[in-house]
Write an enzyme that holds these catalytic residues in place. Structure first.
Site, PDB file in Angstrom:
ATOM      1  CB  ILE A 138      -0.917   0.009   1.233  1.00 49.51           C
ATOM      2  CG1 ILE A 138      -1.881  -1.179   1.188  1.00 49.51           C
ATOM      3  CG2 ILE A 138      -1.691   1.325   1.316  1.00 49.51           C
ATOM      4  CD1 ILE A 138      -2.855  -1.168   0.020  1.00 49.51           C
ATOM      5  CE  LYS A 139       4.273   4.640  -5.154  1.00 46.17           C
ATOM      6  NZ  LYS A 139       4.223   4.864  -6.610  1.00 46.17           N
TER       7      LYS A 139
END
Length: 359
Positions: A138-139
């Site tokens: 997850i960025k």
């Protein structure tokens, strides 16, 4: 030998900074993985805007989604999550073979949430569940709220790619958030061994901004043009080595925790006067990632010169930053400006994305 494969022999992973159904459907990504040793994929709103706006493989699905009573953001997610899942599945054998060190795909939370830690955490957990793959990152941006969210996501067992880092101050703050998240997870009895994190330090934008300041100063200042980003990356790696391969991390490492690997981002050279591999060849070293756009990937394959270069000239790297400081250039201030500018660019790209998927 293919220079891309030589890079892997030096302990560095090459990730593709792109994803689209064209890459998936026409087998390009599979060939990059099989022939070039590409070990991961990164995405962002600008990448998905380009994919959806110009990709014929999205038209039917988008038309069908527009017949449903959904928000523009929900339609966007329903378009791209299957792409992320397919890329994860393609890389899953590498992920398993490497013991979870390689084979990741990154999906970014909405940049509109960058100043809302709680909403970022909620979005990260939701996207993790929606994709449902162990090799998803997850960025999250390295904003003040993002740092809080990173710590909480790591504590919740979510693997994270930290984006929009531009300075050594960002590197230090992000590493601290990661370690604190691991400590919280361990204290709660959670497994720290399955968590992966990379810290994405953006490079070409640093030189673009600083070079303008050096041009205005003129004279001897011009000798520092095109040197700030590589110097910052080399010093960031020294901090990584000290932080994660020394006594401070030993207890967590004994519990199975991984270091937070440095990732070189924004590695396409923007100044045509510079080498097209300026942000690749000088930054090859163990336990790092370089994420390349297609053109830079092609350049590395075609004429890259590969050696373990990341720890060369560390003294000169420090001298470069000292020289910039002596000229009145504050690298932390540069980092804050570039982060704000980068976040604005991501928000603009995300808004354009939602225009595509709106009624």
């Amino acid at each position: 030998m293919n220079p891309l494969l030589q890079v892997r022999e030096q302990g560095q992973q090459i990730w593709l900074d792109n994803l689209s159904r064209t890459l998936l459907n026409e087998g390009h990504l599979a060939r990059f993985v099989a022939d070039d040793g590409v070990a991961g994929v990164t995405t962002n709103p600008a990448i998905f805007y380009k994919a959806i706006a110009g990709g014929r493989y999205y038209e039917d699905d988008l038309a069908a989604l527009k017949r449903q009573s959904l928000s523009a953001e929900s339609r966007y997610e329903q378009l791209v999550i299957p792409d992320v899942q397919r890329a994860c599945d393609l890389l899953l054998p590498l992920h398993a073979q490497s013991g979870g060190k390689m084979g990741y795909v990154s999906l970014e939370v909405s940049p509109e949430l960058a100043d809302d830690a709680a909403a970022t955490v909620a979005a990260g957990l939701r996207l993790k569940d929606a994709v449902g793959r162990a090799n998803l990152l997850i960025k999250v941006p390295a904003t003040s709220a993002g740092l809080v969210a990173i710590e909480q996501l790591i504590a919740a067992g979510v693997s994270v790619n930290v984006t929009l880092m531009f300075s050594l101050a960002h590197v230090d703050a992000v590493a601290a958030a990661y370690v604190q998240g691991l400590e919280k997870r361990r204290e709660a009895g959670g497994d720290v061994a399955a968590i992966m994190s990379v810290a994405s330090l953006f490079l070409s934008r640093v030189d673009s901004l600083i070079d303008k300041q050096l041009d205005e100063l003129g004279g001897d200042a011009l000798a520092l043009r095109g040197k700030a980003a590589v110097a910052t990356a080399r010093l960031a790696y020294q901090r990584y080595r000290a932080r994660f391969h020394g006594p401070a991390f030993a207890s967590l490492q004994s519990a199975g925790a991984r270091p937070q690997y440095m990732l070189w981002a924004s590695t396409g050279t923007k100044n045509p006067a510079y080498s097209d591999l300026l942000y690749v060849e000088p930054l090859i070293g163990p336990d790092t990632v370089n994420t390349l756009p297609d053109a830079t990937l092609d350049a590395l394959r075609d004429h890259g010169k590969v050696a373990n270069t990341l720890e060369l000239d560390v003294g000169q790297a420090q001298a470069t930053l000292d020289g910039l400081a002596g000229l009145g250039i504050d690298m932390n201030a540069v980092g804050e400006k570039l982060q704000a500018d980068g976040l604005l660019q991501f928000k603009e790209a995300f808004a354009k994305l939602l225009e595509l998927t709106a009624d």
